[in-house]
Structures are given as structure tokens and as C-alpha cells.
Design an enzyme around this catalytic site. Structure first.
Site, PDB file in Angstrom:
ATOM      1  N   GLY A 188       0.832  -1.202   0.000  1.00  0.00           N
ATOM      2  CA  GLY A 188       0.000   0.000   0.000  1.00  0.00           C
ATOM      3  C   GLY A 188       0.861   1.244   0.000  1.00  0.00           C
ATOM      4  O   GLY A 188       0.550   2.245   0.655  1.00  0.00           O
ATOM      5  N   ALA A 189       1.952   1.212  -0.760  1.00  0.00           N
ATOM      6  CA  ALA A 189       2.991   2.234  -0.661  1.00  0.00           C
ATOM      7  C   ALA A 189       2.766   3.447  -1.557  1.00  0.00           C
ATOM      8  O   ALA A 189       3.541   4.405  -1.489  1.00  0.00           O
ATOM      9  CB  ALA A 189       4.352   1.614  -0.997  1.00  0.00           C
TER      10      ALA A 189
ATOM     11  N   ASN B 205       0.965  -2.471   5.228  1.00  0.00           N
ATOM     12  CA  ASN B 205       0.204  -1.233   5.364  1.00  0.00           C
ATOM     13  C   ASN B 205      -1.042  -1.206   4.484  1.00  0.00           C
ATOM     14  O   ASN B 205      -1.969  -0.443   4.749  1.00  0.00           O
ATOM     15  CB  ASN B 205       1.111  -0.049   5.011  1.00  0.00           C
ATOM     16  CG  ASN B 205       0.343   1.227   4.833  1.00  0.00           C
ATOM     17  OD1 ASN B 205      -0.051   1.873   5.793  1.00  0.00           O
ATOM     18  ND2 ASN B 205       0.104   1.610   3.580  1.00  0.00           N
TER      19      ASN B 205
ATOM     20  N   TYR C 218     -14.513  -2.856   9.399  1.00  0.00           N
ATOM     21  CA  TYR C 218     -13.155  -2.330   9.570  1.00  0.00           C
ATOM     22  C   TYR C 218     -12.606  -2.680  10.953  1.00  0.00           C
ATOM     23  O   TYR C 218     -11.446  -3.094  11.092  1.00  0.00           O
ATOM     24  CB  TYR C 218     -13.178  -0.823   9.363  1.00  0.00           C
ATOM     25  CG  TYR C 218     -11.818  -0.163   9.380  1.00  0.00           C
ATOM     26  CD1 TYR C 218     -10.862  -0.458   8.402  1.00  0.00           C
ATOM     27  CD2 TYR C 218     -11.488   0.773  10.356  1.00  0.00           C
ATOM     28  CE1 TYR C 218      -9.620   0.156   8.408  1.00  0.00           C
ATOM     29  CE2 TYR C 218     -10.249   1.390  10.371  1.00  0.00           C
ATOM     30  CZ  TYR C 218      -9.316   1.079   9.401  1.00  0.00           C
ATOM     31  OH  TYR C 218      -8.084   1.688   9.418  1.00  0.00           O
TER      32      TYR C 218
ATOM     33  N   SER D  63      -5.207  -0.291  13.727  1.00  0.00           N
ATOM     34  CA  SER D  63      -5.940   0.960  13.889  1.00  0.00           C
ATOM     35  C   SER D  63      -6.561   0.989  15.271  1.00  0.00           C
ATOM     36  O   SER D  63      -6.837  -0.061  15.874  1.00  0.00           O
ATOM     37  CB  SER D  63      -7.048   1.071  12.830  1.00  0.00           C
ATOM     38  OG  SER D  63      -7.960   2.099  13.163  1.00  0.00           O
TER      39      SER D  63
ATOM     40  N   ALA E  36     -13.523  -5.199  12.874  1.00  0.00           N
ATOM     41  CA  ALA E  36     -13.276  -6.641  12.934  1.00  0.00           C
ATOM     42  C   ALA E  36     -11.971  -6.997  12.228  1.00  0.00           C
ATOM     43  O   ALA E  36     -11.189  -7.828  12.707  1.00  0.00           O
ATOM     44  CB  ALA E  36     -14.444  -7.395  12.297  1.00  0.00           C
ATOM     45  N   ALA E  37     -11.720  -6.367  11.088  1.00  0.00           N
ATOM     46  CA  ALA E  37     -10.492  -6.651  10.337  1.00  0.00           C
ATOM     47  C   ALA E  37      -9.263  -6.254  11.133  1.00  0.00           C
ATOM     48  O   ALA E  37      -8.284  -7.008  11.228  1.00  0.00           O
ATOM     49  CB  ALA E  37     -10.523  -5.925   8.997  1.00  0.00           C
ATOM     50  N   LYS E  38      -9.280  -5.066  11.726  1.00  0.00           N
ATOM     51  CA  LYS E  38      -8.117  -4.592  12.464  1.00  0.00           C
ATOM     52  C   LYS E  38      -7.935  -5.348  13.781  1.00  0.00           C
ATOM     53  O   LYS E  38      -6.792  -5.576  14.214  1.00  0.00           O
ATOM     54  CB  LYS E  38      -8.234  -3.084  12.710  1.00  0.00           C
ATOM     55  CG  LYS E  38      -8.121  -2.255  11.438  1.00  0.00           C
ATOM     56  CD  LYS E  38      -6.816  -2.519  10.685  1.00  0.00           C
ATOM     57  CE  LYS E  38      -6.601  -1.568   9.519  1.00  0.00           C
ATOM     58  NZ  LYS E  38      -5.339  -1.841   8.793  1.00  0.00           N
TER      59      LYS E  38
ATOM     60  N   VAL F 219      -2.392  -7.291  -3.186  1.00  0.00           N
ATOM     61  CA  VAL F 219      -1.968  -8.159  -2.092  1.00  0.00           C
ATOM     62  C   VAL F 219      -3.109  -8.982  -1.492  1.00  0.00           C
ATOM     63  O   VAL F 219      -2.920  -9.687  -0.509  1.00  0.00           O
ATOM     64  CB  VAL F 219      -1.255  -7.364  -0.977  1.00  0.00           C
ATOM     65  CG1 VAL F 219       0.094  -6.883  -1.449  1.00  0.00           C
ATOM     66  CG2 VAL F 219      -2.110  -6.195  -0.484  1.00  0.00           C
TER      67      VAL F 219
END
Length: 249
Positions: free
Chosen positions: A12-13, A85, A158, A146, A160-162, A59
Site C-alpha cells: 500500500g505504498a 500497510n 473495519y 488501527s 473486525a479486520a483490524k 496483495v
């Protein structure tokens, strides 16, 4: 870890925090592989800093990840650092009772958020950790989480993912530590970035600013500093470093 000369992959650069992390590590002497699925944006980054090695990759695609990292190894050698990232911020209620239609959080949105923020971390980490073990490389994997991992209303997917990223970090650290591989998560609060502003209304952003102990949002440089700390401190693993200005207090 001494950063100069080390090979660091940043996913994610091409924009936001990822861009600043890639440039920050390059400025500290790392050989950076900047990875992003946005071909145009990664080309702009390459033009801005000609010495940076750039790679186009989604990714969330297992085959693409394997091929991309194969190219990284071929061009730069063994990977010492992986900074996961890549991801997206998404806000949406579980159920919106006042909506005439489309009241429920969609499965499609849930899948997109989980794949982007969590599945991607799994794919890249498995690929890099396997290689590190086989090559006896003592490396570091840094996962960008996060403050939402603690559960933000209106951000079920979001959050749940983090939360998954943080649990994954702790479990992975236990598994790979004996091989000299460290795994650390960094949990930014609300940062003044385009993705944050795009995901939330100005009123909500101001409300979160009031809830932050420092009464302001952070900048990308604060996250870059935390990444550098995670990489350099060789007795740091299995933990989550908050960079949130006190919003989680």
C-alpha cells in the site's frame, strides 16, 4: 536492527501512510520495495524517488503476492522487513433503520474490507515468514492496525479486520519468535490523511478530534517514527503500539 542496507517491503505504498513509510525508510538507508495495486500511483512514486524499487501487486491475490515477492527477492535479495500497510478505511452501519432500502451492511462490503485489511496481511506474512525461516533471516514484520480494533460504532467490518490483525500479530509472534523473527502491530488513531477525510464527514472528524486527549490529529510522520522504533528495537515483539494521541484513553 540497523536499518541501513536492509531490504524493506512496504505494501500500500503509493499513497497516504504507505507512501510516507516507504520514503521514510528509504531516507534511513533501507532498500525499499514499494508495492501497490495502483499502477499509475506507484509510477508517480517511482518518478518522485528514482532509487525506489516499485512493484504492482494486488496483495489480496495469493498468486500475485507470490509472483511479486519473487521479483523482490530477485532484484533486491532477502527481505529483512515487511510492513503490511495495505488496506482501506470503510464506514457503514450494521443496520440503518431509517433507510427505506439497503438497510443492512452488505456482504460484498464486508468481504472487501476483510480481504483488504486482514487477508492481505496473512498472504504477505506467510510468504515472507516462510522465506525468512528457510534462509535463516532474522527479520521483522510490522502490521498497521488501527484504534478501530477496539470497536468503532459504524465501522463493524473495519473494526473486525483490524482486531484480527492484532490477534494475528500476537499469534504469529509466538510462532516465529524462535526463528529470530519479530512481529509487531502499530495502531494509529485518527491521522490527517486523504483516506481518513474521504471515509468520514467533517462533523464526525471534529467529534473524534474533541475525544482525542491532544485535541488534534496525528501526521504520517508519527506513524513512520513508530515503524522505525518497531524495526530498531530488537526486544519488541507480539505487541501493539498505539499512536493515537490519547483517543483510546
Amino acid at each position: 536492527m540497523e536499518l541501513r542496507g536492509k531490504v524493506a517491503v512496504v505494501t500500500g505504498a503509493a499513497g497516504g501512510l504507505g507512501r510516507e513509510i516507504a520514503l521514510g525508510l528509504a531516507a534511513r538507508g533501507c532498500k525499499v520495495a514499494a508495492v501497490d495495486k495502483d499502477e499509475a500511483a506507484i509510477a508517480e512514486l517511482a518518478a518522485e524517488m528514482p532509487g525506489l524499487s516499485t512493484f504492482v501487486c494486488d496483495v489480496t491475490d495469493q498468486r500475485a503476492v507470490a509472483l511479486c515477492l519473487g521479483e523482490v527477492y530477485g532484484q533486491l535479495g532477502e527481505v529483512d522487513c515487511l510492513i503490511n500497510n495495505a488496506g482501506l478505511i470503510f464506514s457503514g452501519p450494521l443496520v440503518n433503520p431509517v433507510a427505506a432500502e439497503n438497510r443492512r451492511h452488505t456482504v460484498e462490503a464486508w468481504d472487501r474490507v476483510i480481504k483488504s485489511n486482514l487477508y492481505s496481511v496473512f498472504l504477505t506474512t506467510v510468504e515472507v515468514a516462510d522465506r525468512m525461516m528457510m534462509k535463516r533471516t532474522k527479520g521483522v514484520i510490522v502490521n498497521i492496525s488501527s484504534v478501530a480494533a477496539k470497536g468503532n460504532g459504524g465501522q463493524c467490518a473495519y473494526s473486525a479486520a483490524k482486531a484480527g490483525v492484532e490477534a494475528f500479530t500476537r499469534a504469529a509472534a509466538k510462532e516465529v519468535g524462535a526463528w529470530g523473527i519479530r512481529v509487531v502491530a502499530i495502531a494509529p488513531g485518527f491521522m490527517d490523511t486523504p483516506s481518513t477525510r474521504a471515509a468520514m464527514s467533517q462533523n464526525i472528524l471534529e467529534e473524534w478530534k474533541r475525544k482525542t486527549a491532544l485535541r488534534r490529529f496525528g501526521g504520517a510522520e508519527n506513524v513512520v517514527g513508530a515503524v522505525v522504533h518497531a524495526l530498531e528495537n530488537e526486544f519488541l515483539t507480539g505487541c501493539v503500539i498505539p499512536v493515537d494521541g490519547g483517543v483510546s484513553l
